[in-house]
Write a protein that holds these residues in place. Structure first.
Motif, PDB file in Angstrom:
ATOM      1  N   ALA A  51     -99.664 -85.372 -30.631  1.00 50.72           N
ATOM      2  CA  ALA A  51     -99.559 -86.065 -31.915  1.00 50.72           C
ATOM      3  C   ALA A  51     -98.100 -86.209 -32.347  1.00 50.72           C
ATOM      4  O   ALA A  51     -97.688 -87.268 -32.847  1.00 50.72           O
ATOM      5  CB  ALA A  51    -100.353 -85.307 -32.979  1.00 50.72           C
ATOM      6  N   LEU A  52     -97.318 -85.169 -32.157  1.00 47.25           N
ATOM      7  CA  LEU A  52     -95.905 -85.213 -32.536  1.00 47.25           C
ATOM      8  C   LEU A  52     -95.164 -86.302 -31.773  1.00 47.25           C
ATOM      9  O   LEU A  52     -94.360 -87.060 -32.351  1.00 47.25           O
ATOM     10  CB  LEU A  52     -95.249 -83.855 -32.278  1.00 47.25           C
ATOM     11  N   TYR A  53     -95.420 -86.395 -30.481  1.00 46.33           N
ATOM     12  CA  TYR A  53     -94.693 -87.386 -29.676  1.00 46.33           C
ATOM     13  C   TYR A  53     -95.216 -88.802 -29.883  1.00 46.33           C
ATOM     14  O   TYR A  53     -94.467 -89.770 -29.685  1.00 46.33           O
ATOM     15  CB  TYR A  53     -94.653 -86.967 -28.203  1.00 46.33           C
ATOM     16  N   ARG A  54     -96.460 -88.952 -30.322  1.00 37.83           N
ATOM     17  CA  ARG A  54     -96.880 -90.298 -30.732  1.00 37.83           C
ATOM     18  C   ARG A  54     -96.012 -90.775 -31.892  1.00 37.83           C
ATOM     19  O   ARG A  54     -95.560 -91.931 -31.922  1.00 37.83           O
ATOM     20  CB  ARG A  54     -98.349 -90.298 -31.147  1.00 37.83           C
ATOM     21  N   THR A  55     -95.788 -89.895 -32.840  1.00 36.91           N
ATOM     22  CA  THR A  55     -94.952 -90.271 -33.983  1.00 36.91           C
ATOM     23  C   THR A  55     -93.519 -90.520 -33.550  1.00 36.91           C
ATOM     24  O   THR A  55     -92.884 -91.493 -33.966  1.00 36.91           O
ATOM     25  CB  THR A  55     -94.997 -89.163 -35.056  1.00 36.91           C
ATOM     26  N   GLN A  62    -103.006 -93.060 -27.192  1.00 36.46           N
ATOM     27  CA  GLN A  62    -103.679 -91.776 -27.023  1.00 36.46           C
ATOM     28  C   GLN A  62    -103.029 -90.970 -25.907  1.00 36.46           C
ATOM     29  O   GLN A  62    -102.830 -89.756 -26.025  1.00 36.46           O
ATOM     30  CB  GLN A  62    -105.160 -92.004 -26.711  1.00 36.46           C
ATOM     31  N   GLN A  63    -102.701 -91.636 -24.811  1.00 34.65           N
ATOM     32  CA  GLN A  63    -102.174 -90.934 -23.637  1.00 34.65           C
ATOM     33  C   GLN A  63    -100.668 -90.729 -23.786  1.00 34.65           C
ATOM     34  O   GLN A  63     -99.844 -91.450 -23.230  1.00 34.65           O
ATOM     35  CB  GLN A  63    -102.530 -91.703 -22.360  1.00 34.65           C
ATOM     36  N   THR A  64    -100.345 -89.724 -24.561  1.00 33.46           N
ATOM     37  CA  THR A  64     -98.967 -89.317 -24.833  1.00 33.46           C
ATOM     38  C   THR A  64     -98.915 -87.821 -24.591  1.00 33.46           C
ATOM     39  O   THR A  64     -99.645 -87.064 -25.250  1.00 33.46           O
ATOM     40  CB  THR A  64     -98.575 -89.658 -26.283  1.00 33.46           C
ATOM     41  N   MET A  65     -98.119 -87.365 -23.648  1.00 37.75           N
ATOM     42  CA  MET A  65     -98.207 -85.970 -23.193  1.00 37.75           C
ATOM     43  C   MET A  65     -96.899 -85.557 -22.540  1.00 37.75           C
ATOM     44  O   MET A  65     -95.917 -86.310 -22.552  1.00 37.75           O
ATOM     45  CB  MET A  65     -99.363 -85.829 -22.205  1.00 37.75           C
ATOM     46  N   LEU A  66     -96.897 -84.375 -21.960  1.00 34.31           N
ATOM     47  CA  LEU A  66     -95.725 -83.854 -21.257  1.00 34.31           C
ATOM     48  C   LEU A  66     -95.992 -83.813 -19.761  1.00 34.31           C
ATOM     49  O   LEU A  66     -97.082 -83.457 -19.325  1.00 34.31           O
ATOM     50  CB  LEU A  66     -95.394 -82.440 -21.735  1.00 34.31           C
ATOM     51  N   ILE A  67     -94.965 -84.130 -18.985  1.00 30.91           N
ATOM     52  CA  ILE A  67     -94.960 -83.878 -17.557  1.00 30.91           C
ATOM     53  C   ILE A  67     -94.067 -82.655 -17.341  1.00 30.91           C
ATOM     54  O   ILE A  67     -92.934 -82.617 -17.814  1.00 30.91           O
ATOM     55  CB  ILE A  67     -94.413 -85.080 -16.767  1.00 30.91           C
ATOM     56  N   ASN A 180     -81.078 -93.269 -30.796  1.00 30.49           N
ATOM     57  CA  ASN A 180     -81.074 -94.730 -30.868  1.00 30.49           C
ATOM     58  C   ASN A 180     -82.508 -95.191 -31.140  1.00 30.49           C
ATOM     59  O   ASN A 180     -83.462 -94.478 -30.826  1.00 30.49           O
ATOM     60  CB  ASN A 180     -80.601 -95.330 -29.537  1.00 30.49           C
ATOM     61  N   PRO A 181     -82.697 -96.381 -31.693  1.00 32.55           N
ATOM     62  CA  PRO A 181     -84.062 -96.843 -31.968  1.00 32.55           C
ATOM     63  C   PRO A 181     -84.890 -96.984 -30.700  1.00 32.55           C
ATOM     64  O   PRO A 181     -84.388 -97.397 -29.654  1.00 32.55           O
ATOM     65  CB  PRO A 181     -83.830 -98.212 -32.631  1.00 32.55           C
ATOM     66  N   LEU A 182     -86.174 -96.626 -30.794  1.00 29.66           N
ATOM     67  CA  LEU A 182     -87.140 -96.820 -29.713  1.00 29.66           C
ATOM     68  C   LEU A 182     -88.487 -97.081 -30.365  1.00 29.66           C
ATOM     69  O   LEU A 182     -89.082 -96.176 -30.948  1.00 29.66           O
ATOM     70  CB  LEU A 182     -87.207 -95.603 -28.793  1.00 29.66           C
ATOM     71  N   GLU A 183     -88.963 -98.310 -30.274  1.00 34.26           N
ATOM     72  CA  GLU A 183     -90.211 -98.734 -30.920  1.00 34.26           C
ATOM     73  C   GLU A 183     -91.214 -99.123 -29.841  1.00 34.26           C
ATOM     74  O   GLU A 183     -91.294-100.273 -29.424  1.00 34.26           O
ATOM     75  CB  GLU A 183     -89.942 -99.909 -31.859  1.00 34.26           C
ATOM     76  N   VAL A 184     -91.982 -98.156 -29.369  1.00 34.66           N
ATOM     77  CA  VAL A 184     -92.844 -98.380 -28.206  1.00 34.66           C
ATOM     78  C   VAL A 184     -93.870 -99.472 -28.464  1.00 34.66           C
ATOM     79  O   VAL A 184     -94.007-100.414 -27.668  1.00 34.66           O
ATOM     80  CB  VAL A 184     -93.528 -97.060 -27.791  1.00 34.66           C
ATOM     81  N   ASP A 185     -94.613 -99.384 -29.549  1.00 32.47           N
ATOM     82  CA  ASP A 185     -95.660-100.375 -29.806  1.00 32.47           C
ATOM     83  C   ASP A 185     -95.076-101.718 -30.239  1.00 32.47           C
ATOM     84  O   ASP A 185     -95.485-102.779 -29.751  1.00 32.47           O
ATOM     85  CB  ASP A 185     -96.627 -99.866 -30.871  1.00 32.47           C
TER      86      ASP A 185
END
Length: 411
Positions: A51-55, A62-67, A180-185
């Motif tokens: 949830a933190l990394y989605r923000t 949904q598929q936001t995680m750590l490798i 720096n800005p990063l706007e994935v969606d």
């Protein structure tokens, strides 16, 4: 066995292109006691981290995680899981790490096509669009911020180009995320991987990633469950198996998902660390963190220019968190780095390839994007350059940086 002293590394100030000094709270988080990988406390931390990394990524994915692994592990997981042998991949290269993306794609048996601009420049959207129309790749792989050149590739217009041409859009944002800005969606990115060791203020060793549903669907066409944990309801892979077990994103998604299928033992200490990096970032506020990095980068840039040093590359497309400095004629670049390290405990970087021995790279990232670190680095650099015989305006670098900070406080 005796004779090994406790770990007591010197108090280095890491002002290079990364890694950097960790936030103190991140170091504290890493000393937290372990729990079992299926303890509800642990799986709760995993869900919180997602949830933190989605923000942080500005995404609903949904598929936001750590490798588990360094930022390169995230790159490899994304590429090896999406690429089937013979797939066309387009890689625009403007520095060392574009070459890395191309090599990893080649190792996955992709048909790799590259376009290049001189180091110190970035691509215009129309250059990438023309290459996409010519190559018709399955996937575009690009770096957002390449610390080897200190350049920052604009991404805002590329996602729409990829969408219009049915191309998956992947970005390595390791060096740029957070500062720096990063706007994935908003920018229509299908997959992004990053690391902690730069603007996020952690150590190397965990690679947050996020994937769009379109990207997930591509990975899921090769979904595989190991024989040793497969139940009756599990299906065999519908396409060629992903060629890495460890970096198989289908299996990693199963591990992070509701079924919690065993894949590997989560690196709990790094999860604690990544979680704390995200919490610190979001507590400060994304825009505040970006602004802090910008003022620190502007101050460092103004300082080196005031000392009469020449910054490298297209400054209109420079990363906010690292500046390249052309090593002056007659100055021994490595001796400057050694003197800074051994006399002042400050580390700055050199570069690679065509820039090896030609520029220094000075970073202002994460915990080190602060006024005191910028001023200390500039004053120390001036002292070391004087030692090599350069005639410099006394205190001009510090004065110029202070002026930037004063201006920022008055905005």
């Amino acid at each position: 066995m005796t004779g090994f002293a406790p770990l007591t590394p010197p108090p280095r100030l890491l002002m290079g292109p990364g890694p950097i000094n960790c936030y103190p709270r991140v170091l504290s988080a890493m000393s937290t006691q372990l729990v079992g990988q299926y303890d509800p406390v642990m799986t709760g931390y995993m869900n919180e981290t997602m949830a933190l990394y989605r923000t942080l990524f500005n995404t609903e994915n949904q598929q936001t995680m750590l490798i588990d692994g360094t930022s390169r592990a995230g790159i490899e997981a994304v590429l090896v899981s999406a690429i089937e042998p013979g797939d066309k991949v387009l890689v625009p290269i403007f520095g060392r790490f574009g070459h890395l993306l191309a090599e990893i794609a080649e190792r996955a048996d992709a048909e790799v096509h590259t376009i290049e601009v001189p180091w110190g420049e970035v691509f215009k959207p129309e250059q990438i669009e023309a290459a996409i129309k010519k190559v018709q790749p399955k996937l575009l792989a690009i770096v957002q911020g390449d610390t080897s050149t200190t350049m920052f590739q604009p991404l805002e217009d590329i996602g729409a180009i990829c969408e219009a041409n049915d191309v998956l859009f992947y970005c390595d944002a390791t060096a740029s995320v957070g500062g720096n800005p990063l706007e994935v969606d908003k920018w229509k990115l299908d997959a992004v991987s990053v690391g902690l060791q730069k603007c996020l203020g952690g150590p190397s060793g965990s690679a947050p990633i996020t994937m769009s549903q379109k990207f997930v669907d591509v990975v899921r066409t090769r979904h595989h469950v190991e024989a040793g944990i497969r139940d009756a309801h599990h299906e065999s892979a519908r396409g060629p198996k992903i060629r890495s077990n460890y970096f198989d994103l289908g299996m990693i998604m199963d591990y992070w998902g509701d079924e919690r299928l065993n894949h590997h033992t989560e690196a709990a200490t790094m999860l604690y660390c990544a979680r704390e990096c995200a919490i610190l970032h979001l507590e400060e506020g994304q825009q505040n963190v970006i602004a802090r990095h910008k003022v620190a980068g502007d101050a460092m840039l103004a300082g080196v220019q005031a000392l009469g040093l020449t910054p490298f590359g297209d400054l209109a497309n420079k990363m906010s968190n690292v500046v390249g400095v052309v090593i002056p004629d007659g100055v021994h670049g490595e001796q400057v780095r050694e003197d800074l390290l051994l006399r002042f405990n400050i580390e700055i970087g050199t570069s690679f390839g065509p820039l090896k021995g030609k520029i220094w790279r000075i970073g202002t990232m994460g915990y080190n994007a602060r006024q005191d670190t910028v001023l200390h680095t500039l004053q120390s650099l001036e002292t070391v350059l004087r030692k090599q015989g350069m005639s410099l305006p006394a205190g001009a670098g510090v004065d110029a940086a202070l002026a930037v900070y004063s201006g920022a406080m008055n905005v």
